[in-house]
Design an enzyme around this catalytic site. Structure first.
Site, PDB file in Angstrom:
ATOM      1  N   SER A   1       0.839  -0.843  -0.020  1.00 20.01           N
ATOM      2  CA  SER A   1      -0.002  -0.032   0.163  1.00 20.01           C
ATOM      3  C   SER A   1       0.560   1.145  -0.292  1.00 20.01           C
ATOM      4  O   SER A   1       0.121   2.482  -0.877  1.00 20.01           O
ATOM      5  CB  SER A   1      -0.990  -0.104   1.429  1.00 20.01           C
ATOM      6  OG  SER A   1      -0.142  -0.117   2.465  1.00 20.01           O
TER       7      SER A   1
ATOM      8  N   ASP B   1      -5.785   7.779   8.222  1.00 17.30           N
ATOM      9  CA  ASP B   1      -5.800   6.669   8.809  1.00 17.30           C
ATOM     10  C   ASP B   1      -5.082   6.405  10.511  1.00 17.30           C
ATOM     11  O   ASP B   1      -4.933   5.308  10.542  1.00 17.30           O
ATOM     12  CB  ASP B   1      -5.938   5.219   8.203  1.00 17.30           C
ATOM     13  CG  ASP B   1      -4.870   5.367   7.228  1.00 17.30           C
ATOM     14  OD1 ASP B   1      -3.697   5.755   7.684  1.00 17.30           O
ATOM     15  OD2 ASP B   1      -4.163   4.286   5.993  1.00 17.30           O
TER      16      ASP B   1
ATOM     17  N   HIS C   1      -1.207   4.858   7.288  1.00 19.99           N
ATOM     18  CA  HIS C   1      -0.436   5.332   6.373  1.00 19.99           C
ATOM     19  C   HIS C   1      -0.126   6.949   6.112  1.00 19.99           C
ATOM     20  O   HIS C   1      -0.213   7.041   6.511  1.00 19.99           O
ATOM     21  CB  HIS C   1      -1.214   5.086   5.141  1.00 19.99           C
ATOM     22  CG  HIS C   1      -1.406   3.488   4.463  1.00 19.99           C
ATOM     23  ND1 HIS C   1      -2.480   3.025   4.912  1.00 19.99           N
ATOM     24  CD2 HIS C   1      -0.766   2.453   4.415  1.00 19.99           C
ATOM     25  CE1 HIS C   1      -2.920   1.729   4.622  1.00 19.99           C
ATOM     26  NE2 HIS C   1      -1.622   1.137   4.270  1.00 19.99           N
TER      27      HIS C   1
END
Length: 338
Positions: free
Chosen positions: A81, A246, A249
């Site tokens: 990610s 979040d 990240h």
């Protein structure tokens, strides 16, 4: 046991088919990883699962209008990610877009970006990603960036297996002539909801994997850039600024910080960076046994490790570099399609 020795054992196990080697005691690792997983769930309710922006396309299009311009550089992003840019909402904030724009500016030629990085990916997904990148024989990358490792730690993949998959991916890409730069495992001790002493333990596991990754990558002819310590102090000091919504990240600023560290190595791999390839003693650069170089790099973010002499009294040697970073300007929000 020193980090260099642990990394060497992990890399040897990966190369020769050994089983998992415990970085810490099995019970301790289980507690650490359970805590990290809980932290991810507790902070991931504000967009963690939103798909990252698609950054594929051509960057530096203005350079292509020059009559003396060479063909576009082909650039691929692989990994998890973080490589995909999860946590930001605009194309220009993703690491692929930032690196493509920076590379185009340094090379003064267009850059075509293809991204196969997959949120949630572990190192065993790299075989699929490499196959995707190499599936088009008319588009073989000149250079690739791989960012991987965090999910291996949180999902308890044995370190030897993790390094084995990464080394195999680098070997396949190098075989077709692509340069490869790997951003090693980030520091999971920076996740806000992981508290001491588990924060220290998570940091230790992350850095040991990063050091082992460096050995595996360098032995296959790739280069690594350490991301853990680079982002760790800044994330810890400025979590609201450098973490995304979040809290897990990176934010746009966090990705820009990582891209500024990776860009010099990306350009150097293509022979485009103006700095000497010889070590600068004033910057504490030098030739070291690869395991020692890997251990040092894991403790200092933004440090590059590349292959040097093929062998020595202590095995292969590597060049440890601390390249000067260059700020990357935010690219145009809509890259030209390929």
């Amino acid at each position: 046991m020193s980090r260099a020795r642990v990394a060497r054992r992990i890399a040897a196990g990966a190369a020769y088919g050994g089983g998992g080697i415990g970085l810490l005691g099995a019970a301790t690792v289980g507690v650490v990883l359970a805590e990290v997983q809980l932290a991810k769930r507790s902070v991931g309710n504000n967009g963690e699962h939103a798909a990252p922006p698609r950054s594929d396309g051509r960057y530096g299009g203005a350079y292509g209008e020059r009559p003396d311009c060479a063909e576009p550089l082909r650039f691929a992003m692989l990994g998890d990610s973080t490589a995909a840019g999860q946590g930001v909402h605009r194309v220009g904030q993703t690491p692929g877009a930032l690196l493509s724009s920076g590379l185009a500016a340094v090379a003064e030629r267009p850059v075509e970006l293809r991204t196969v990085a997959q949120p949630g990916a572990q190192s065993d997904d790299l075989d699929r990603q490499v196959t995707l990148i190499l599936s088009d024989p008319s588009w073989i990358p000149d250079v690739c960036v791989v960012m991987i490792g965090a999910n291996d730690v949180t999902h308890r993949m044995p370190a030897t297996r993790s390094v084995r998959h990464l080394a195999a991916a680098v070997r396949r890409l190098r075989t077709v002539g692509a340069e490869v730069v790997v951003g090693t495992c980030p520091d999971l001790g920076t996740v806000e909801n992981v508290y001491q002493p588990l924060r220290w333990m998570a940091r230790r596991v992350s850095r040991q994997l990063a050091a082992a990754q460096t050995i595996g990558v360098v032995e296959q002819g790739g280069r690594t850039v350490s991301l853990g310590d680079l982002l760790g102090p800044e994330f810890a000091a400025n979590p609201r600024e450098l973490f995304g919504p979040d809290n897990y990240h990176p934010s746009a600023e966090g990705y820009a910080t990582a891209a500024m560290a990776v860009l010099p190595t990306l350009c150097a791999a293509l022979g485009l960076w103006p700095e000497e390839e010889r070590p600068d003693v004033s910057r504490r650069e030098g030739f070291l046994p690869v395991a020692r170089a890997a251990a040092q790099a894991a403790s200092e973010g933004g440090t590059e490790v590349a292959a040097a002499m093929p062998t020595g009294p202590r095995g292969p040697w590597a060049l440890l570099k601390r390249r000067r970073r260059r700020r990357i300007h935010t690219p145009d929000p809509s890259p030209l399609p390929n």
